[in-house]
Design an enzyme around this catalytic site. Sequence first.
Site, PDB file in Angstrom:
ATOM      1  N   LYS A 112       0.816  -1.213   0.000  1.00 44.61           N
ATOM      2  CA  LYS A 112       0.000   0.000   0.000  1.00 44.61           C
ATOM      3  C   LYS A 112       0.849   1.262   0.000  1.00 44.61           C
ATOM      4  O   LYS A 112       0.368   2.325  -0.371  1.00 44.61           O
ATOM      5  CB  LYS A 112      -0.979  -0.028   1.164  1.00 44.61           C
TER       6      LYS A 112
HETATM    7  C1  PLP Z   1      -4.591  -4.518   1.370  1.00 43.89           C
HETATM    8  C2  PLP Z   1      -3.811  -5.762   1.246  1.00 43.89           C
HETATM    9  C3  PLP Z   1      -4.181  -6.773   0.350  1.00 43.89           C
HETATM   10  C4  PLP Z   1      -5.446  -6.677  -0.504  1.00 43.89           C
HETATM   11  O1  PLP Z   1      -5.360  -5.650  -1.450  1.00 43.89           O
HETATM   12  P1  PLP Z   1      -6.690  -5.114  -2.182  1.00 43.89           P
HETATM   13  O2  PLP Z   1      -6.238  -4.010  -3.049  1.00 43.89           O
HETATM   14  O3  PLP Z   1      -7.614  -4.682  -1.106  1.00 43.89           O
HETATM   15  O4  PLP Z   1      -7.238  -6.268  -2.943  1.00 43.89           O
HETATM   16  C5  PLP Z   1      -3.360  -7.884   0.239  1.00 43.89           C
HETATM   17  N1  PLP Z   1      -2.247  -8.013   1.002  1.00 43.89           N
HETATM   18  C6  PLP Z   1      -1.866  -7.079   1.869  1.00 43.89           C
HETATM   19  C7  PLP Z   1      -0.642  -7.287   2.674  1.00 43.89           C
HETATM   20  C8  PLP Z   1      -2.622  -5.921   2.022  1.00 43.89           C
HETATM   21  O5  PLP Z   1      -2.237  -4.977   2.888  1.00 43.89           O
END
Ligand code: PLP
Length: 460
Positions: A112
């Site tokens: 993220k």
């Molecule tokens: C947020 C997250 C996901 C999922 O991502 P999306 O964009 O919501 O599908 C997967 N793995 C980790 C470590 C995350 O923080």
Amino acid sequence: MRYISTRGQAPVLNFEEAMLTGLASDGGLYVPETIPTLSEAEIAGLAGLSYEEAAFLVMKPFIGDTFTDAEFKEIIAKAYVGFKHDARAPLVQLGPNHFLLELFHGPTLAFKDFAMQLIGQLFQAALSRSGKRVTIVGATSGDTGSAAIEAFKGLSNVDVFILFPHGRVSDVQRRQMTTPSEANVHALAVEGDFDDCQAALKEMFADHDFREGVKLAAVNSINWARVLAQVVYYFTSAVSLGAPHRKVSFTVPTGNFGDIFAGYIAKRMGLPIDKLVIATNQNDILHRTMVTGAYTKEGVTPSISPSMDIQVSSNFERALFDVYDREGAAITQLMDELKSGSFAISQGAMDRLRETFASGRASENETMATITDMYARSGEVLCPHTAVAVKVGEENLSEVPMISLSTAHPAKFPAAVEAACGVHPALPPHMADLFERDERFTVVPNDLEGLKTLIRERLA
Ligand SMILES: *Cc1c(COP(=O)(O)O)cnc(C)c1O
């Protein structure tokens, strides 16, 4: 470049407005009116560039005239300077034709950061130019919140409130949100689950007076600028493995469908992606949907991959919008049906989804077994989210190279990782003192009016 809502009733916006607004006023999500494409020669030209150079070329067609080229390049440079790997998103090989895209070298050790660090710089540049101030309210299942706080802390034109489910995020995730001491950071532990947090956020956006009163902005994965930032690493990794001359596939550990939707945009832009594989944990609404054609809510069962513990998957609406020929009225109707728990996707729309997306699911035991097994077979220590992808990725191996996305550093989830493979994953040096820092957060009931009051009071 103009942005339209998936429900067809909100104003058409430019990039800057769509970015600052997040969720559309009709409850829909903003998408570009048309998807720009890169030619084969332009894609081939990304080979050998730095991540930042590639990011500029991939994202530029989407931003219109919001920033000059020089401004946008500077924004990108600032966004990724804090990453601890020169490649930003390096590829490692797991086995024959199976690769891992490491997306955890940013400041909070999860993918993220790619989007959030960019959005922080985009907001800063846009707001300091206009002299405006916004209040960011985010709901997080763990990783979004810390990434948002890390990106916005200390910025002068922004307050950031993060709602997270009390007791349902890992200690590392919580501490990343509760230890920053900047006055514009507010970590709120909601007595509920992630869907409660997300529902409260949606309600705040739907409340016009509140929304205008505090100048609400969203940086959840529904924010178009976040999706856009994530498109870049699909290009850089595919090009490393021979695109555009060779196809690649991706397996993406999925919760809110933001990350994998970015892969879909990359494909629409011309990147030769064979399959995009949705990998879910036991909270498998998307996998069930792909199998049955019915999108049906069930309760959330907490898992060892908590950032994917969701009941509904917000960004899926963007994919539905395309397979329903971009008819806002059809999407509005489906979302109305969902209020009573379920909707059925038409056969035509399902056929189109299945042309692009495959899916799979990993139970808790399968996730643990994959961590154990991959450590034995390759020496790679996987976080549980990544293990979900790797398990499903292996099931989908073919002659096309498979890239599974590694979305978090194993040290964010040390208990599960150690139980599975016997290795205690250490935090990297820049975070080694995380457990000595002071925490600061407020526990709040799962009550919308109470939350709104608290936010107003903190801003006063
Ligand atoms: C947020 C997250 C996901 C999922 O991502 P999306 O964009 O919501 O599908 C997967 N793995 C980790 C470590 C995350 O923080």
